[in-house]
Write a protein that holds these residues in place. Structure first.
Motif, PDB file in Angstrom:
ATOM      1  N   PHE A 184      12.917   5.331  -8.001  1.00  0.00           N
ATOM      2  CA  PHE A 184      12.928   6.797  -7.999  1.00  0.00           C
ATOM      3  C   PHE A 184      11.663   7.315  -8.663  1.00  0.00           C
ATOM      4  N   ASP A 185      10.768   7.857  -7.847  1.00  0.00           N
ATOM      5  CA  ASP A 185       9.497   8.377  -8.347  1.00  0.00           C
ATOM      6  C   ASP A 185       9.643   9.883  -8.512  1.00  0.00           C
ATOM      7  N   THR A 186      10.340  10.269  -9.567  1.00  0.00           N
ATOM      8  CA  THR A 186      10.637  11.689  -9.797  1.00  0.00           C
ATOM      9  C   THR A 186      10.091  12.119 -11.160  1.00  0.00           C
ATOM     10  N   ILE A 223       0.851  -1.201   0.000  1.00  0.00           N
ATOM     11  CA  ILE A 223       0.000   0.000   0.000  1.00  0.00           C
ATOM     12  C   ILE A 223       0.884   1.248   0.000  1.00  0.00           C
ATOM     13  N   GLU A 224       0.661   2.128  -0.977  1.00  0.00           N
ATOM     14  CA  GLU A 224       1.390   3.405  -1.029  1.00  0.00           C
ATOM     15  C   GLU A 224       0.433   4.522  -0.618  1.00  0.00           C
ATOM     16  N   TYR A 225       0.724   5.168   0.491  1.00  0.00           N
ATOM     17  CA  TYR A 225      -0.170   6.253   0.917  1.00  0.00           C
ATOM     18  C   TYR A 225       0.250   7.589   0.306  1.00  0.00           C
ATOM     19  N   LEU A 258       6.736   3.262   0.854  1.00  0.00           N
ATOM     20  CA  LEU A 258       6.794   4.632   1.364  1.00  0.00           C
ATOM     21  C   LEU A 258       7.383   5.562   0.310  1.00  0.00           C
ATOM     22  N   ASP A 259       6.624   6.620   0.003  1.00  0.00           N
ATOM     23  CA  ASP A 259       7.042   7.630  -0.974  1.00  0.00           C
ATOM     24  C   ASP A 259       7.496   8.866  -0.189  1.00  0.00           C
ATOM     25  N   PHE A 260       8.756   9.237  -0.359  1.00  0.00           N
ATOM     26  CA  PHE A 260       9.376  10.310   0.431  1.00  0.00           C
ATOM     27  C   PHE A 260       8.596  11.625   0.325  1.00  0.00           C
TER      28      PHE A 260
HETATM   29 MN   LIG Z   1       5.062   7.226  -5.558  1.00  0.00          MN
END
Ligand SMILES: [Mn+2]
Length: 306
Positions: A250-252, A146-148, A181-183
């Motif tokens: 890397f979600d950039t 799960i990504e919040y 977890l997305d920073f």
């Molecule tokens: Mn993300």
């Protein structure tokens, strides 16, 4: 370290999935691929895709329900759409397995609310729990992660924080359900990233990472380590302390930057900050942390900058 980049950094500029895979093969450090489902899979031949992937590996698939589910994914008031949303996650699991991946990432982009009196919270929370159990039980061999994100697309997301995510994981109560977890999402919530990471990792529920950076008020998707060095270093310290062996994705968003160079910059930044943490040493940093002292923490941060 295992690294993966974001396909849409290339696709949003007119390239296709095969172009992006080729670019990743020519970067220093990329080991894995991470697809969105169905958008990066539909229209492609799976066998051709499998051939193109090697020698890279597939980490997993992230489900994207998008616009047809504006009223909710697992909590859609239209039962037929709700069933199809769950089915899409099950289909993603089948494709993920076929491609040799192991993680299904679920960001419930539409499961939230904008108005008071818009949602029956108890009912919808139950639907979220039931839907997750169904997907988890359908694919017990895969990690369901799960990504919040606190807001965007909705004003309020149902799964909006590290705490709410860990609570949901407990409620679902399945060994293969954890979190990514997305920073930037953590900064948006004013969750200190390393705090959520420590609680997730220490309970064996950290299944994935989306690394990036930003100023906290939106999903900036900037290059890792550019804005918040010390929080990034603290994050990596806990990754090392809990021996994280998953993929660093890397979600950039390189909207103006050259996509390949931008992805490489993320890898290089992560490696550099990791080297600073390792130079100080996990044991030594743990001793500083045990002091509960701000000045000692500040001295450690400046020592890492040298
Ligand atoms: Mn993300």
């Amino acid at each position: 370290m295992n690294y993966a980049g974001r396909f849409n950094s290339f696709i949003f500029k007119g390239q296709n999935v095969f172009d992006a895979i080729e670019a990743y093969k020519h970067m220093d450090g990329i080991t894995h691929l991470e697809f969105n489902y169905p958008e990066h899979i539909a229209g492609y031949d799976l066998e051709e895709l499998k051939k193109a992937i090697s020698p890279l590996k597939v980490n997993g698939l992230a489900v994207r329900w998008r616009k047809e589910w504006l009223d909710g994914d697992f909590t859609n008031p239209n039962e037929e759409l709700r069933r199809r949303a769950i089915q899409m996650a099950r289909d993603a699991a089948d494709v993920c397995r076929e491609l040799g991946g192991s993680v299904i990432t679920l960001w419930f982009e539409n499961d939230g609310f904008d108005y008071p009196f818009q949602m029956d919270y108890e009912k919808c929370w139950g639907q979220l729990v039931d839907g997750l159990r169904e997907v988890a039980d359908y694919a017990p061999d895969l990690k369901i992660s799960i990504e919040y994100k606190p807001y965007e697309e909705r004003d309020f997301a149902m799964v909006d924080s590290a705490g709410m995510t860990l609570y949901l994981i407990r409620e679902v109560d399945r060994p293969n359900v954890g979190c990514t977890l997305d920073f930037c999402h953590m900064l948006m919530k004013h969750d200190n990233p390393a705090y959520g990471l420590a609680l997730a990792a220490s309970s064996g529920k950290l299944f994935g990472l989306h690394m990036n950076d930003g100023y906290g008020w939106k999903d900036s998707g900037l290059i890792f380590g550019t804005v918040n060095f010390s929080q990034s270093a603290e994050f990596i310290y806990y990754l090392e302390r809990y021996h994280y062996d998953g993929v660093v994705f890397f979600d950039t968003f390189p909207i103006r930057e050259e996509s390949k160079a931008e992805c490489q910059a993320n890898i290089d930044a992560f490696e550099l900050i990791r080297s600073k943490v390792e130079r100080e040493g996990v044991e030594n940093i743990s001793q500083v942390v045990s002091k509960h002292d701000g000045i000692s923490a500040q001295k450690l941060i400046f020592s890492m900058l040298r």
